[in-house]
Design a protein around this motif. Sequence first.
Motif: not given
Length: 293
Positions: A105, A108-109, A111, A119, A183-184, A187-188, A190-191, A212
Amino acid sequence: MPSDASDAAAETLESGPRRRRVRKGVSRGVGTGVTRGVPLPLLLPALLGLAFLLLPLIALLVRAPWSALSTQLTSTEVWQALRLSLLCATAATAASLVIGVPLAWLLARTDFPGRGLVRALVTLPLVLPPVVGGVALLLALGRNGIVGQWLDAWFGITLPFTTTGVIVAETFVAMPFLVISVEGTLRAADPRYEEAATTLGASRFTAFRRVTLPLIAPGIAAGAVLAWARALGEFGATITFAGNFPGRTQTMPLAVYLALQNNPEAAIALSLVLLAVSITVLAALRERWVSPA
């Protein structure tokens, strides 16, 4: 206007046969990545590669002691290795879930500076030789390791050459599979669903737990299965960090290696068990890897 109308009508009449030709081409495999004719220079190497991959597995099945298989699998040594392997692989998967899902998480979520480097380091055990991973674990968590010496001095905890050490080694090599899968999936997903939950008053952790997690449950399940299968088949890091003591650290891969020298039939029986597990995992995850035709 009449000219435009006649042109449109003519285009419509022409588009009908064109659409039929396109549909016929699709039905024949044109434009779908599937071709009917295979060039001979490609067919022969492809068949050779297939035979190269299947021949060892066929040899294992042909030479298997089917009549004595039940006896081999119920022997004390084999049963200890089976029980220990299942226990340690399950514990390693549970540990991977506890710390791997939050890590996925985070990657992926959020920055943050150096996320690409983090990674890369997370996925490093995927390409790192397992024996090197075992040496690294010894240097970090061994009795004289940079962290292990304090665990031993302060809490009396010694990880190498113990069952807990097997779990640690298997978690080290298996967790990246879980992190990549989750993680994949994140990312797919929808946040905006998480953002909607937070705007309605839910905390970030509540949104993660109630929104989530249900969304990414298939990815977590697939990653857990991959991690469990990888932990079950781990050899190099386990024997380097935890040793090969029957009943305490000797898992199935280690038992196969040892039995191959003294009891080849037991080695083949254990290999068949690992082969069956691998086939089951591939069959369970097929829908995630193979797109429908």
